[in-house]
Design a protein around this motif. Sequence first.
Motif, PDB file in Angstrom:
ATOM      1  N   LEU A 129       0.787  -1.223   0.000  1.00 35.74           N
ATOM      2  CA  LEU A 129       0.000   0.000   0.000  1.00 35.74           C
ATOM      3  C   LEU A 129       0.825   1.283   0.000  1.00 35.74           C
ATOM      4  N   GLY A 130       2.036   1.243   0.524  1.00 32.51           N
ATOM      5  CA  GLY A 130       2.850   2.455   0.651  1.00 32.51           C
ATOM      6  C   GLY A 130       3.850   2.257   1.765  1.00 32.51           C
ATOM      7  N   SER A 131       3.787   3.098   2.796  1.00 29.69           N
ATOM      8  CA  SER A 131       4.731   2.964   3.913  1.00 29.69           C
ATOM      9  C   SER A 131       4.598   1.601   4.593  1.00 29.69           C
ATOM     10  N   HIS A 132       3.388   1.058   4.616  1.00 30.08           N
ATOM     11  CA  HIS A 132       3.118  -0.249   5.212  1.00 30.08           C
ATOM     12  C   HIS A 132       2.504  -1.176   4.162  1.00 30.08           C
ATOM     13  N   HIS A 133       2.830  -2.452   4.303  1.00 33.08           N
ATOM     14  CA  HIS A 133       2.174  -3.477   3.492  1.00 33.08           C
ATOM     15  C   HIS A 133       1.233  -4.264   4.390  1.00 33.08           C
ATOM     16  N   MET A 134       0.051  -4.556   3.878  1.00 36.36           N
ATOM     17  CA  MET A 134      -0.966  -5.241   4.674  1.00 36.36           C
ATOM     18  C   MET A 134      -0.932  -6.745   4.403  1.00 36.36           C
ATOM     19  N   PHE A 135      -0.788  -7.512   5.474  1.00 35.22           N
ATOM     20  CA  PHE A 135      -0.900  -8.968   5.394  1.00 35.22           C
ATOM     21  C   PHE A 135      -2.333  -9.353   5.744  1.00 35.22           C
ATOM     22  N   LEU A 136      -3.092  -9.791   4.766  1.00 34.27           N
ATOM     23  CA  LEU A 136      -4.421 -10.340   5.018  1.00 34.27           C
ATOM     24  C   LEU A 136      -4.253 -11.803   5.389  1.00 34.27           C
ATOM     25  N   ALA A 137      -4.963 -12.251   6.408  1.00 28.44           N
ATOM     26  CA  ALA A 137      -4.732 -13.610   6.888  1.00 28.44           C
ATOM     27  C   ALA A 137      -6.012 -14.265   7.384  1.00 28.44           C
ATOM     28  N   GLU A 138      -6.075 -15.566   7.195  1.00 27.63           N
ATOM     29  CA  GLU A 138      -7.175 -16.370   7.713  1.00 27.63           C
ATOM     30  C   GLU A 138      -6.826 -16.840   9.117  1.00 27.63           C
ATOM     31  N   VAL A 139      -7.796 -16.778  10.013  1.00 28.12           N
ATOM     32  CA  VAL A 139      -7.602 -17.274  11.375  1.00 28.12           C
ATOM     33  C   VAL A 139      -7.764 -18.790  11.372  1.00 28.12           C
ATOM     34  N   LEU A 140      -6.741 -19.487  11.850  1.00 25.85           N
ATOM     35  CA  LEU A 140      -6.762 -20.953  11.861  1.00 25.85           C
ATOM     36  C   LEU A 140      -7.133 -21.520  13.221  1.00 25.85           C
ATOM     37  N   ALA A 141      -6.807 -20.813  14.298  1.00 26.09           N
ATOM     38  CA  ALA A 141      -7.127 -21.285  15.650  1.00 26.09           C
ATOM     39  C   ALA A 141      -6.992 -20.123  16.619  1.00 26.09           C
ATOM     40  N   VAL A 142      -7.767 -20.187  17.699  1.00 32.31           N
ATOM     41  CA  VAL A 142      -7.695 -19.190  18.768  1.00 32.31           C
ATOM     42  C   VAL A 142      -7.458 -19.919  20.084  1.00 32.31           C
ATOM     43  N   HIS A 143      -6.504 -19.434  20.863  1.00 41.17           N
ATOM     44  CA  HIS A 143      -6.186 -20.018  22.172  1.00 41.17           C
ATOM     45  C   HIS A 143      -6.580 -19.021  23.256  1.00 41.17           C
ATOM     46  N   ALA A 144      -7.328 -19.471  24.263  1.00 40.76           N
ATOM     47  CA  ALA A 144      -7.775 -18.611  25.361  1.00 40.76           C
ATOM     48  C   ALA A 144      -7.283 -19.184  26.686  1.00 40.76           C
ATOM     49  N   ASP A 145      -6.758 -18.318  27.540  1.00 39.17           N
ATOM     50  CA  ASP A 145      -6.212 -18.725  28.835  1.00 39.17           C
ATOM     51  C   ASP A 145      -7.330 -19.200  29.758  1.00 39.17           C
ATOM     52  N   GLU A 146      -7.219 -20.427  30.239  1.00 36.04           N
ATOM     53  CA  GLU A 146      -8.253 -21.007  31.101  1.00 36.04           C
ATOM     54  C   GLU A 146      -8.399 -20.261  32.426  1.00 36.04           C
ATOM     55  N   ALA A 147      -7.415 -19.474  32.818  1.00 33.90           N
ATOM     56  CA  ALA A 147      -7.485 -18.717  34.070  1.00 33.90           C
ATOM     57  C   ALA A 147      -8.629 -17.707  34.055  1.00 33.90           C
ATOM     58  N   TYR A 148      -9.110 -17.358  32.860  1.00 33.18           N
ATOM     59  CA  TYR A 148     -10.166 -16.354  32.756  1.00 33.18           C
ATOM     60  C   TYR A 148     -11.514 -16.957  32.367  1.00 33.18           C
ATOM     61  N   MET A 149     -11.671 -18.248  32.576  1.00 34.89           N
ATOM     62  CA  MET A 149     -12.965 -18.901  32.373  1.00 34.89           C
ATOM     63  C   MET A 149     -13.785 -18.802  33.655  1.00 34.89           C
ATOM     64  N   ASP A 150     -15.065 -18.412  33.547  1.00 28.84           N
ATOM     65  CA  ASP A 150     -15.901 -18.349  34.744  1.00 28.84           C
ATOM     66  C   ASP A 150     -16.524 -19.711  35.032  1.00 28.84           C
ATOM     67  N   GLU A 151     -17.391 -19.762  36.062  1.00 21.96           N
ATOM     68  CA  GLU A 151     -17.958 -21.040  36.495  1.00 21.96           C
ATOM     69  C   GLU A 151     -18.849 -21.676  35.437  1.00 21.96           C
ATOM     70  N   LYS A 152     -19.310 -20.880  34.473  1.00 24.12           N
ATOM     71  CA  LYS A 152     -20.154 -21.417  33.398  1.00 24.12           C
ATOM     72  C   LYS A 152     -19.349 -21.742  32.146  1.00 24.12           C
ATOM     73  N   GLY A 153     -18.037 -21.604  32.247  1.00 28.85           N
ATOM     74  CA  GLY A 153     -17.187 -21.899  31.106  1.00 28.85           C
ATOM     75  C   GLY A 153     -17.099 -20.770  30.097  1.00 28.85           C
ATOM     76  N   ARG A 154     -17.557 -19.579  30.483  1.00 29.45           N
ATOM     77  CA  ARG A 154     -17.498 -18.410  29.598  1.00 29.45           C
ATOM     78  C   ARG A 154     -16.161 -17.708  29.790  1.00 29.45           C
ATOM     79  N   PHE A 155     -15.537 -17.351  28.689  1.00 25.61           N
ATOM     80  CA  PHE A 155     -14.254 -16.656  28.738  1.00 25.61           C
ATOM     81  C   PHE A 155     -14.485 -15.173  28.985  1.00 25.61           C
ATOM     82  N   ASP A 156     -13.938 -14.646  30.077  1.00 26.55           N
ATOM     83  CA  ASP A 156     -14.113 -13.246  30.438  1.00 26.55           C
ATOM     84  C   ASP A 156     -12.901 -12.444  29.965  1.00 26.55           C
TER      85      ASP A 156
END
Length: 201
Positions: A129-156
């Motif tokens: 694009l100019g000063s910056h080049h944009m990397f478009l990317a597909e999300v393959l996986a998301v990892h969430a820290d279990e320390a922030y899961m509530d009692e219902k298993g919802r990630f806060d």
Amino acid sequence: MGKQVWKPGNMIYPLPAVMVSCGRPGEKPNIITVAWTGTVCTAPPMVYISVRPERYSYAIIEETKEFVINLTTKDLAAATDYCGVRSGRDVDKFKEMKLTPVPGDKVKAPLIGECPVNVECRVTDIKKLGSHHMFLAEVLAVHADEAYMDEKGRFDLNATGLMAYSHGEYRELGKKIGTFGYSVKKAGQSKSIHRKQKRRK
């Protein structure tokens, strides 16, 4: 009240300040701090990062076609800044900032263990694009820290201490002022939701 008119520039703040990890096989992995990043599409899930071509990480990502977006918190502010102002040509950022490289599930680039969320990405296109080049990317996986899961298993996510980058400053996110769609909820619905929230406390 009057307003000054400035020359064209980027004045869209706040932005996420993320650490992007990458690496070539057989070499030390690297981290680059990026604020030019965001969501592009929901289905398929896609994101972007914009990087200056002269940055050390640029060639790595261009070659490997993969990276990991690691969300940052107030406790990671110093590491986030360091990884944005020091070059991987000169230092091992994982080592210097005492960060933990964790193997990903879908890409060879490591996750950063201390970050609450890690998003594994595969590059689908590069927009020069100019000063910056944009990397478009597909999300393959998301990892969430279990320390922030509530009692219902919802990630806060908002309990992790997320921070943002705004006009040259790192800022901790503040108090909640509403939820998605709250402005059009009926009065009875809002009161019911408020009562439920109070009972949870």
